[in-house]
Design an enzyme around this catalytic site. Structure first.
Site, PDB file in Angstrom:
ATOM      1  N   LYS A  80      50.934  -5.132  26.609  1.00 40.88           N
ATOM      2  CA  LYS A  80      51.636  -6.033  27.530  1.00 40.88           C
ATOM      3  C   LYS A  80      52.368  -7.176  26.826  1.00 40.88           C
ATOM      4  CE  LYS A  80      48.938  -5.357  31.767  1.00 40.88           C
ATOM      5  NZ  LYS A  80      48.125  -6.002  32.807  1.00 40.88           N
ATOM      6  N   GLY A 141      38.518 -17.323  33.280  1.00 42.96           N
ATOM      7  CA  GLY A 141      39.111 -16.400  32.311  1.00 42.96           C
ATOM      8  C   GLY A 141      40.467 -16.919  31.877  1.00 42.96           C
ATOM      9  N   ASN A 165      37.393 -20.954  30.585  1.00 37.97           N
ATOM     10  CA  ASN A 165      37.224 -19.729  29.789  1.00 37.97           C
ATOM     11  C   ASN A 165      36.189 -19.950  28.703  1.00 37.97           C
ATOM     12  OD1 ASN A 165      38.002 -17.005  29.264  1.00 37.97           O
ATOM     13  ND2 ASN A 165      39.083 -17.698  27.428  1.00 37.97           N
ATOM     14  N   ARG A 166      35.494 -18.865  28.363  1.00 40.78           N
ATOM     15  CA  ARG A 166      34.503 -18.870  27.296  1.00 40.78           C
ATOM     16  C   ARG A 166      35.153 -19.374  26.003  1.00 40.78           C
ATOM     17  NH1 ARG A 166      32.216 -12.934  26.095  1.00 40.78           N
ATOM     18  NH2 ARG A 166      34.384 -12.734  25.456  1.00 40.78           N
TER      19      ARG A 166
HETATM   20  P1  NDP Z   1      41.830  -9.664  28.569  1.00 46.55           P
HETATM   21  O1  NDP Z   1      41.111  -8.836  27.571  1.00 46.55           O
HETATM   22  O2  NDP Z   1      43.201 -10.154  28.276  1.00 46.55           O
HETATM   23  O3  NDP Z   1      40.931 -10.945  28.956  1.00 46.55           O
HETATM   24  C1  NDP Z   1      39.559 -10.799  29.244  1.00 46.55           C
HETATM   25  C2  NDP Z   1      39.024 -12.136  29.756  1.00 46.55           C
HETATM   26  O4  NDP Z   1      37.655 -11.945  30.152  1.00 46.55           O
HETATM   27  C3  NDP Z   1      39.024 -13.252  28.711  1.00 46.55           C
HETATM   28  O5  NDP Z   1      39.275 -14.475  29.345  1.00 46.55           O
HETATM   29  C4  NDP Z   1      37.592 -13.178  28.185  1.00 46.55           C
HETATM   30  O6  NDP Z   1      37.126 -14.398  27.636  1.00 46.55           O
HETATM   31  C5  NDP Z   1      36.850 -12.914  29.458  1.00 46.55           C
HETATM   32  N1  NDP Z   1      35.515 -12.375  29.245  1.00 46.55           N
HETATM   33  C6  NDP Z   1      35.189 -11.163  28.738  1.00 46.55           C
HETATM   34  N2  NDP Z   1      33.852 -11.018  28.694  1.00 46.55           N
HETATM   35  C7  NDP Z   1      33.310 -12.180  29.181  1.00 46.55           C
HETATM   36  C8  NDP Z   1      31.996 -12.648  29.396  1.00 46.55           C
HETATM   37  N3  NDP Z   1      30.938 -11.867  29.124  1.00 46.55           N
HETATM   38  N4  NDP Z   1      31.821 -13.891  29.942  1.00 46.55           N
HETATM   39  C9  NDP Z   1      32.898 -14.663  30.258  1.00 46.55           C
HETATM   40  N5  NDP Z   1      34.173 -14.265  30.056  1.00 46.55           N
HETATM   41  C10 NDP Z   1      34.381 -13.054  29.529  1.00 46.55           C
HETATM   42  O7  NDP Z   1      41.839  -8.773  29.907  1.00 46.55           O
HETATM   43  P2  NDP Z   1      42.849  -8.889  31.142  1.00 46.55           P
HETATM   44  O8  NDP Z   1      43.036 -10.306  31.465  1.00 46.55           O
HETATM   45  O9  NDP Z   1      44.028  -8.035  30.889  1.00 46.55           O
HETATM   46  O10 NDP Z   1      42.005  -8.173  32.286  1.00 46.55           O
HETATM   47  C11 NDP Z   1      40.920  -8.839  32.884  1.00 46.55           C
HETATM   48  C12 NDP Z   1      40.477  -8.031  34.086  1.00 46.55           C
HETATM   49  O11 NDP Z   1      41.533  -8.013  35.044  1.00 46.55           O
HETATM   50  C13 NDP Z   1      40.166  -6.566  33.765  1.00 46.55           C
HETATM   51  O12 NDP Z   1      39.001  -6.204  34.451  1.00 46.55           O
HETATM   52  C14 NDP Z   1      41.364  -5.820  34.346  1.00 46.55           C
HETATM   53  O13 NDP Z   1      41.025  -4.528  34.762  1.00 46.55           O
HETATM   54  C15 NDP Z   1      41.686  -6.713  35.541  1.00 46.55           C
HETATM   55  N6  NDP Z   1      43.052  -6.574  36.008  1.00 46.55           N
HETATM   56  C16 NDP Z   1      43.228  -6.368  37.342  1.00 46.55           C
HETATM   57  C17 NDP Z   1      44.479  -6.232  37.843  1.00 46.55           C
HETATM   58  C18 NDP Z   1      44.640  -5.972  39.287  1.00 46.55           C
HETATM   59  O14 NDP Z   1      45.765  -5.639  39.697  1.00 46.55           O
HETATM   60  N7  NDP Z   1      43.597  -6.100  40.101  1.00 46.55           N
HETATM   61  C19 NDP Z   1      45.685  -6.330  37.004  1.00 46.55           C
HETATM   62  C20 NDP Z   1      45.389  -6.636  35.628  1.00 46.55           C
HETATM   63  C21 NDP Z   1      44.114  -6.736  35.155  1.00 46.55           C
HETATM   64  P3  NDP Z   1      37.399 -14.772  26.085  1.00 46.55           P
HETATM   65  O15 NDP Z   1      38.821 -15.235  26.011  1.00 46.55           O
HETATM   66  O16 NDP Z   1      36.422 -15.829  25.804  1.00 46.55           O
HETATM   67  O17 NDP Z   1      37.155 -13.502  25.306  1.00 46.55           O
END
Ligand code: NDP
Length: 294
Positions: A80, A141, A165-166
């Site tokens: 992306k 997040g 965010n973490r």
């Molecule tokens: P990214 O990998 O870009 O970001 C993941 C985020 O989740 C980061 O902020 C990360 O924090 C956080 N995170 C992961 N594990 C933990 C944890 N155990 N505790 C706290 N925070 C955590 O993913 P995306 O943003 O692209 O996607 C996120 C979600 O959104 C996915 O489930 C995806 O499927 C969903 N999504 C849904 C859409 C929809 O249309 N409904 C469209 C796009 C995405 P850190 O930065 O600290 O690692």
């Protein structure tokens, strides 16, 4: 509406318009099924193909898709952000969140990149007559989905967006990028241990990946019990009723699931490609059907 006749198109033309979905991994992505149903229902002569494109092949894939005349498509993880450099024009949202999930070929043959994730989220609120103007909104997040949502919240002139965010640097980077775009106040709060959602918050958006394909996982947050007017949203769409949403509902919140966002971002893409509004209820049923196969 005349039914689309694939054999007639093959033998006499015009050939169908081609669309792609690129990412890696890509197996398990239900978009093709959802878009196919929408194209069929619109009697639109389009073919949508899901292709696994490893990171190292992104540049050549984009040139290949152009050469083959693809009219657009979707881009998913991990491309992306990386894909921006191979596009000719970008929408305001794509420029601001530095990510593209939807590409459309323009009449002059250019590839135009947009981000419909945040707009799809806002539409899922609008579908429930929920507005964001002047509201205080907590976004949990700071990955791609959170960034796209925060961008649209700022463009829509929300009152205050609190990024939690973490990894705090990622929230700080989004806040820096979006500051001054509108009157929206941008705040970054740390997430250490359990994050309690304050009583004056209007909307909380669970935009981390926690809970995806894991009905027993939930982010570490607490509701105070005085959040009865709070609207709690999740971007995670499978399971639809995430543990986060179940907890929020128990606390008396109104809940909005992530499937609506997924349908709406797809519907916006279909609208860009075909010029017609697809049947979103049909697209939602297509996704539910696809997830039932998992
Ligand atoms: P990214 O990998 O870009 O970001 C993941 C985020 O989740 C980061 O902020 C990360 O924090 C956080 N995170 C992961 N594990 C933990 C944890 N155990 N505790 C706290 N925070 C955590 O993913 P995306 O943003 O692209 O996607 C996120 C979600 O959104 C996915 O489930 C995806 O499927 C969903 N999504 C849904 C859409 C929809 O249309 N409904 C469209 C796009 C995405 P850190 O930065 O600290 O690692």
């Amino acid at each position: 509406m005349e039914a689309y006749n694939a054999l007639h198109a093959l033998m006499k033309g015009p050939l169908p318009s081609l669309f792609f979905c690129i990412g890696d991994p890509i197996v398990g992505n239900p978009t093709e099924h959802m878009v196919d149903k929408a194209f069929q229902d619109l009697a639109y002569s389009g073919r949508y193909l899901t292709c696994r494109v490893p990171k190292s092949d992104l540049a050549s894939a984009l040139w290949g898709l152009r050469a083959l005349g693809f009219a657009g498509g979707n881009v998913t993880a991990p491309h992306k952000q990386e894909v921006l450099q191979y596009l000719d024009e970008l929408s305001e949202s794509a420029l601001l969140c530095k990510a593209v999930n939807c590409i459309t070929r323009t009449p002059d043959g250019s590839y135009y990149g947009d981000n419909t994730d945040g707009k799809g989220f806002l539409q899922s609120l609008a579908d429930r007559a929920i507005t964001v103007q002047n509201k205080k909104i907590v976004v949990l997040g700071s990955g791609g989905a959170a960034s796209a949502i925060a961008t649209e919240l700022v463009l829509a002139k929300s009152g205050e967006v609190v990024l939690v965010n973490r990894t705090e640097e990622r929230s700080l980077s989004i806040a820096k990028r979006l500051s001054g775009i509108s009157q929206t106040k941008l705040v970054v709060e740390p997430w250490v241990g359990c994050y309690t959602i304050a009583d004056d918050v209007d909307i909380v958006v669970q935009a981390t990946s926690v809970g995806l394909f894991s009905p027993t996982s939930c982010v570490d947050v607490a509701f105070t019990g005085k959040n009865s007017s709070l609207i709690a949203c999740d971007v995670v769409f499978n399971p639809v009723q995430t543990l986060f949403l179940q907890k929020a509902e128990l606390a008396g919140c109104t809940i909005v699931d992530g499937l609506g966002m997924l349908v709406n971002q797809g519907a916006l893409a279909v609208r860009q490609w075909t010029g017609s509004d697809p049947d979103r209820a049909l697209m939602r049923r297509a996704l539910e059907e696809a997830f039932a196969q998992r």
